[in-house]
Design an enzyme around this catalytic site. Structure first.
Site, PDB file in Angstrom:
ATOM      1  CE  LYS A  79      -2.628  -0.974   3.840  1.00  0.00           C
ATOM      2  NZ  LYS A  79      -3.451  -0.883   4.825  1.00  0.00           N
ATOM      3  CE  LYS A 132      -1.533   4.417   5.851  1.00  0.00           C
ATOM      4  NZ  LYS A 132      -2.628   4.117   6.297  1.00  0.00           N
TER       5      LYS A 132
HETATM    6  N1  C2G Z   1     -10.060   7.000   9.836  1.00  0.00           N
HETATM    7  C1  C2G Z   1     -10.815   7.613  10.057  1.00  0.00           C
HETATM    8  N2  C2G Z   1     -10.534   9.077  10.229  1.00  0.00           N
HETATM    9  C2  C2G Z   1      -9.291   9.421  10.413  1.00  0.00           C
HETATM   10  C3  C2G Z   1      -8.319   8.337  10.039  1.00  0.00           C
HETATM   11  C4  C2G Z   1      -8.671   7.079   9.724  1.00  0.00           C
HETATM   12  O1  C2G Z   1     -12.013   7.501   9.898  1.00  0.00           O
HETATM   13  N3  C2G Z   1      -8.870  10.536  10.871  1.00  0.00           N
HETATM   14  C5  C2G Z   1     -10.338   5.395   9.303  1.00  0.00           C
HETATM   15  C6  C2G Z   1      -9.848   5.180   7.661  1.00  0.00           C
HETATM   16  O2  C2G Z   1     -10.808   5.738   6.957  1.00  0.00           O
HETATM   17  C7  C2G Z   1      -9.900   3.552   7.726  1.00  0.00           C
HETATM   18  C8  C2G Z   1      -9.619   3.226   9.315  1.00  0.00           C
HETATM   19  O3  C2G Z   1      -9.809   4.268   9.887  1.00  0.00           O
HETATM   20  O4  C2G Z   1     -11.242   3.009   7.359  1.00  0.00           O
HETATM   21  C9  C2G Z   1      -8.125   2.869   9.430  1.00  0.00           C
HETATM   22  O5  C2G Z   1      -7.281   3.931   8.741  1.00  0.00           O
HETATM   23  P1  C2G Z   1      -5.669   3.315   8.443  1.00  0.00           P
HETATM   24  O6  C2G Z   1      -5.261   2.797   9.700  1.00  0.00           O
HETATM   25  O7  C2G Z   1      -5.088   4.569   7.893  1.00  0.00           O
HETATM   26  O8  C2G Z   1      -6.022   2.492   7.467  1.00  0.00           O
HETATM   27  P2  C2G Z   1      -5.513   2.140   6.045  1.00  0.00           P
HETATM   28  O9  C2G Z   1      -4.048   2.220   6.089  1.00  0.00           O
HETATM   29  O10 C2G Z   1      -5.962   3.351   5.056  1.00  0.00           O
HETATM   30  O11 C2G Z   1      -6.085   0.631   5.670  1.00  0.00           O
HETATM   31  O12 C2G Z   1      -7.824  -2.547   2.868  1.00  0.00           O
HETATM   32  C10 C2G Z   1      -8.106  -1.065   3.359  1.00  0.00           C
HETATM   33  C11 C2G Z   1      -6.768  -0.766   3.926  1.00  0.00           C
HETATM   34  O13 C2G Z   1      -6.504  -1.828   4.971  1.00  0.00           O
HETATM   35  C12 C2G Z   1      -7.318   0.635   4.870  1.00  0.00           C
END
Ligand code: C2G
Length: 292
Positions: free
Chosen positions: A212, A214
């Site tokens: 990803k 990341k």
């Molecule tokens: N999130 C949120 N508000 C934020 C940060 C994150 O609502 N300020 C939500 C994201 O939209 C996501 C969840 O929290 O639904 C987890 O965010 P991340 O850890 O950043 O996840 P990510 O790396 O984007 O992984 O297959 C999908 C991916 O695994 C998502």
């Protein structure tokens, strides 16, 4: 009987004492006050001493209690009644917990555990939002092998609980890295959990994060441990590839997949309901990591 008099060494009040007895230093009030002061300054020591005394005088304590109960039955019962009518909901709750633990066995759910779970859901029924008469609902019914554990109970009001009889749990799935857990993560986990009866979180592994583009500060193991400690999360499974979602939806009979609005439109192909929640503004793991 010949009495002697001596002044209290604290308040100078005259103390009268039997001439055969030892000369007292303090009057009764000063003695009580000093005992109380000593107790407040040495609580642990006093409690330890008291416990030892109780331990060494079990029979005497039991006899005294029985004697007191027999002598004051009416008074005790009327105090109990008065307490009951003053704290009906609380007593009912304690009884429900007690019989629940006794009936089902497994982990004992204490009233603190139960209060914490209710607080996590703002003391409201997860289904209808009502706040009175909350009862313990086993997400996976005990009759279906569900355990009496914190991870398998949720607050439902009496009527939602009775309507739910034996239905299989509505399963919600969400995904993420959840690095440096923050309120944005908590918000989406809570909202997702309240859509159903149990929440399964797919947690990105380090390898999947690389795919990803990341990199998380915390290891998969630590992020998993933190998520599993949350009352909203019933289970954590690894996300290792984009295909894993469809696999887990099948495996856990998932009803709904949730994700934040930053992923809107990416998962509409999934074979279940997809719910998009607005992202929580102003907070992100990237920001917390101090990167732009
Ligand atoms: N999130 C949120 N508000 C934020 C940060 C994150 O609502 N300020 C939500 C994201 O939209 C996501 C969840 O929290 O639904 C987890 O965010 P991340 O850890 O950043 O996840 P990510 O790396 O984007 O992984 O297959 C999908 C991916 O695994 C998502």
């Amino acid at each position: 009987m010949i009495n002697n008099k001596t002044p209290c060494q604290d308040c100078n009040n005259i103390i009268i004492y039997n001439h055969n007895g030892t000369k007292p230093m303090f009057c009764r009030n000063c003695k009580l006050r000093k005992n109380r002061e000593w107790y407040y300054n040495n609580k642990d020591k006093a409690n330890k001493k008291h416990k030892e005394w109780l331990e060494n005088n079990k029979k005497r304590v039991k006899d005294t209690t029985i004697k007191y109960r027999n002598k004051n039955r009416e008074k005790i019962n009327s105090n109990k009644r008065a307490y009951y009518y003053k704290n009906i909901n609380k007593v009912r709750e304690i009884n429900r917990l007690y019989y629940n633990n006794r009936r089902i066995g497994g982990d004992e759910i204490t009233s603190d555990d139960w209060q914490k779970i209710k607080d996590a859901y703002d003391n409201r029924c997860i289904k209808c939002g009502k706040s009175n008469n909350l009862t313990i609902d086993h997400i996976i019914p005990v009759s279906k092998g569900g355990k009496n554990s914190i991870k398998n109970i949720q607050p439902l009001c009496q009527s939602c609980n009775s309507k739910k009889y034996n239905k299989y749990p509505k399963t919600i799935l969400t995904a993420g890295t959840f690095d440096l857990l923050h309120k944005g993560h908590i918000n989406i986990l809570k909202k997702s959990r309240m859509l159903g009866d149990r929440l399964i979180v797919m947690l990105s592994t380090e390898d999947f994060n690389k795919k990803k583009g990341k990199k998380s500060l915390m290891s998969y193991k630590d992020r998993k441990q933190i998520l599993e400690s949350l009352v909203y999360v019933n289970k954590v499974v690894p996300e290792t590839s984009w295909e894993d979602k469809a696999y887990y939806i099948e495996k856990f009979n998932v009803n709904t997949f949730t994700i934040g609005s930053d992923w809107e439109g990416h998962f509409d192909y999934l074979p279940c309901e997809v719910v998009i929640f607005p992202r929580t503004e102003g907070v992100s793991s990237t920001k917390l990591r101090g990167k732009k």
